[in-house]
Design an enzyme around this catalytic site. Structure first.
Site, short mmCIF file in Angstrom:
data_model
loop_
_atom_site.label_atom_id
_atom_site.label_comp_id
_atom_site.label_asym_id
_atom_site.label_seq_id
_atom_site.Cartn_x
_atom_site.Cartn_y
_atom_site.Cartn_z
N ALA A 286 123.85 -87.31 54.85
CA ALA A 286 124.54 -86.24 54.84
C ALA A 286 126.20 -86.59 54.59
CB ALA A 286 124.52 -85.75 56.46
N HIS A 287 126.66 -85.88 53.48
CA HIS A 287 128.04 -86.30 53.18
C HIS A 287 128.87 -84.88 52.71
CE1 HIS A 287 126.19 -85.95 49.29
NE2 HIS A 287 127.55 -85.89 48.48
N ARG A 288 128.11 -83.75 52.58
CA ARG A 288 128.73 -82.72 52.02
C ARG A 288 130.01 -81.91 52.83
NH1 ARG A 288 127.48 -81.52 46.68
NH2 ARG A 288 125.45 -82.52 46.49
N ASP B 246 121.63 -83.41 52.52
CA ASP B 246 122.31 -82.28 51.86
C ASP B 246 122.94 -82.78 50.54
OD1 ASP B 246 124.64 -84.10 52.36
OD2 ASP B 246 125.43 -82.83 53.87
#
Ligand code: UD1
Ligand code: UDP
Length: 364
Positions: free
Chosen positions: A204-206, A281
């Site tokens: 998850a990095h968005r 994501d």
């Protein structure tokens, strides 16, 4: 130089590696501009080494900043090099700020622009990536659409069919080339004490997820609960953007989510193929999960990779913990297999075929 390749982030290095290797094989006079958008070794140099890519001739060293600062610095840098090198064609890949800068600089000069991975649409303009995709597609001369679906999106926006080539996605080329190597060489499962088929892998990095305290907290709670349901541990190679959010926010990472450093490509491929389920994501990870045949839950409200959902490989959950739980259960209970919609692993060659053909008209 005939062809300039602009790149700057982890996914661009990985997804342009097949194009760079094809340039090498065909002895094309090309050079690479690295914008420096990603600069930590774990997001950058480790991929050049592992994928055996040449050191870029040009490095802009732009680094992090606001969208405006980052894009502006890259725009100035790319323009200067293009003016000096006068290439026939500039290639960009994907939807980052490096792509936008490369596209704007090229299109204002009298030089052809090729967009690799054209025509992806989430129809969510809250995502900075959507703006980057739309703008780039509309200033590109050559649009390399990974699927018929992405070609259709371009046609619907009035882009001429003659400019579009369906090539497959270069993510498949890179994956096919490295999958067996990963199996042979990677010791990541032993190193992390993981058993094949028993753990969940997450990324998850968005910005819309990890820059928002409530969304990030919900996402972690949802993943943790879903993993408990199956008695599985979660491995989370954490992107520096998410790590810096954890430092800033008052969030406790649940015990069954294990944070590890960003992984190199071979170790990450091994983790993907060995996982029971992938929660993400990321754009590229949705595709890779689909290609390696591991069920995926995408913790977003929209995806620009709808092919993954259509074939039954992926499900959108957003970040609501209950939706994450329902999505995980339905993906695991479905126990499906599916066809890979992203091509046969020859996208890099098709792209170069097109570029060289184009170049011949201008004596490349
Ligand atoms: C960028 C892309 C995103 C892509 C992702 C791939 C844009 C708008 N976003 O997001 O589409 O999915 O790359 O990973 O182009 N940082 C480091 N080291 C680095 C790079 C970044 O520590 O090498 C940290 C910095 O704190 C920085 C933050 O990560 O402020 C965000 O970096 P940035 O390049 O702005 O965006 P990404 O989140 O990496
Ligand atoms: N990846 C990797 N190590 C990791 C996480 C991802 O090598 O720890 C690779 C992954 O195999 C995929 C790409 O990075 O090819 C996806 O990049 P990212 O998720 O950063 O960007 P996005 O695809 O969302 O733009």
């Amino acid at each position: 130089t005939d062809v300039i390749i602009v790149l700057g982030t982890r996914p661009e290095i990985i997804k342009l590696s097949p194009v760079i290797q094809a340039c090498e094989r065909r002895e094309i006079d090309y050079s690479i501009i690295h914008t420096g958008q990603h600069y930590s070794d774990s997001l950058d140099s480790v991929f050049f080494e592992q994928l055996e890519l040449p050191t870029p001739e040009h490095h802009l060293g732009v680094g992090s900043g606001t969208h405006g600062e980052q894009t502006a610095d890259m725009l100035v840098g790319v323009e200067q090099i293009i003016c000096e090198e006068e290439p026939e064609v500039v290639l960009v890949q994907g939807d980052t700020n490096s792509v936008l800068a490369g596209a704007l600089a090229t299109s204002k000069l009298d030089i052809k622009l090729g967009h690799v991975e054209a025509g992806l649409r989430s129809f969510d303009r809250e995502m900075p990536e959507e703006t980057n995709r739309v703008v780039t597609d509309h200033v590109a001369d050559y649009l390399f659409a990974p699927t018929e679906k992405s070609k259709e999106s371009l046609l619907e926006e009035g882009i001429s069919e003659a400019q579009i080539t369906v090539t497959g996605n270069t993510v498949v080329d890179a994956l096919y080339r490295n999958r067996e190597l990963a199996e042979q060489k990677s010791t990541v499962l032993d190193d992390l004490g993981l058993v094949e088929g028993e753990f969940f892998l997450m990324t998850a990095h968005r910005a819309e997820n990890v820059d928002d305290e409530e969304r990030f907290d919900n996402l972690l709670a949802g993943v943790s609960n879903a993993a408990k349901q199956y008695g599985s541990e979660v491995v989370y190679p954490i992107h520096p953007r998410a790590e810096s959010s954890l430092g800033e926010f008052d969030i406790t990472v649940p015990d069954n989510i294990r944070l590890v450093e960003p992984q190199d490509y071979l170790d990450f491929l091994r983790l993907e193929s060995a996982a029971k389920l992938i929660l993400t994501d990321s754009g590229g990870v949705q595709e890779e999960a689909c290609v390696v045949g591991v069920p995926c839950v995408t913790m977003r409200d929209s995806t620009e990779r709808p092919e993954t959902v259509t074939v039954g490989a992926n499900r959108l959950s957003g970040v609501d913990p209950e939706n994450i739980m329902t999505s995980v259960i339905s993906m695991l209970e479905a126990n499906e297999t599916w066809e890979n919609p992203f091509g046969d692993g020859s996208a890099g060659q098709r792209i170069l075929d097109e570029v060289v053909q184009t170049g011949q008209k201008v004596n490349l």
